[in-house]
Enzyme design. Structure first.
Site: not given
Length: 250
Positions: A50, A114, A247
């Site tokens: 993204r 992630k 974040r």
């Protein structure tokens, strides 16, 4: 993959190297190929996430997969990355990979690290066409981890044995197809009630990053359109899938 889902696809492309799997399907689209199709590659030379961020795509057995879909819905629906993210987490749970969450709008995390990313791109002509790309880390060389701008993990670190990549790719594709078909008819109706149990940002302090601008807020779930709700200056605000990065604030 079950025969019904397999037969839905007009083509499955399996390639050694691509710029990105999304690119390959858009090239196919530009050549007039409008049927549902999938692309899987061993490595990407220009993988992206993204906001156009680079997606590190080493040729070490990770999964880079995209699905092209011509929508039958009469109007564009928003929030597909959330539906696909929930579907991907449920698919990984079938392989015994637990404690996964979705960081709005498109990152699958394990304890804030992630594991996978989802990229949804759409184009409009007489109807809407969408490519949904998934990058899933099976293993991450140290040299690659240093290039990634946030904490990351891989299936190799989370489970033993690591699931068969071909089997998992088939399951992911099958569940993506079923998810998109449901999403076309009902939007996020079936997914919004599930969101709290998948939400990595649930009532967390977050930092919103827009270029050089940074601000803090408290995440407050999503609305029916899949937009992020957040509390800032005693006011609930909404964030759509835009260029703003999120974040954890702590």
């Amino acid at each position: 993959m079950e025969p019904r889902n397999f037969n839905t696809l007009s083509e499955i492309l399996i390639l050694p190297e691509v710029t990105s799997t999304n690119d390959i399907l858009w090239q196919r689209f530009s050549q007039g190929e409008l049927g549902p199709a999938a692309c899987i590659a061993e490595t990407q030379t220009a993988g992206r996430g993204r906001r156009g961020d680079a997606w590190q795509s080493p040729a070490v057995g990770n999964l880079y997969l995209s699905l092209f879909w011509p929508h039958c819905a009469e109007e564009a629906r928003h929030g597909l990355s959330i539906a696909v993210g929930i579907s991907l987490i449920n698919t990984l749970k079938q392989s015994g990979i637990n404690q996964l969450a979705l960081k709005w709008p498109n990152d699958v995390l394990h304890k804030r690290q992630k594991l996978a990313g989802i990229l949804v791109e759409s184009r409009f002509n007489t109807r809407q066409y969408t490519v949904v790309g998934i990058g899933l880390n099976f293993k991450l060389p140290e040299a690659t981890k240093t290039l990634i701008q946030q904490p990351s993990t891989s299936l190799e670190q989370l489970c033993d044995p690591v699931p068969c990549r071909n089997w998992l790719a088939g399951k992911i594709l099958q569940n993506m197809i079923e998810t998109i078909e449901l999403f076309e008819h009902r939007g996020l109706t079936d997914f919004v009630p599930l969101w709290p149990q998948y939400d990595a940002l649930h009532e967390q302090a977050i930092t919103l990053i827009d270029g050089a601008q940074k601000s803090t807020a408290i995440a407050c779930g999503i609305n029916d359109q899949g937009e992020l709700r957040y509390l800032q200056n005693n006011e609930i605000k909404l964030l759509s899938n835009s260029h703003i990065s999120i974040r954890f604030a702590s």
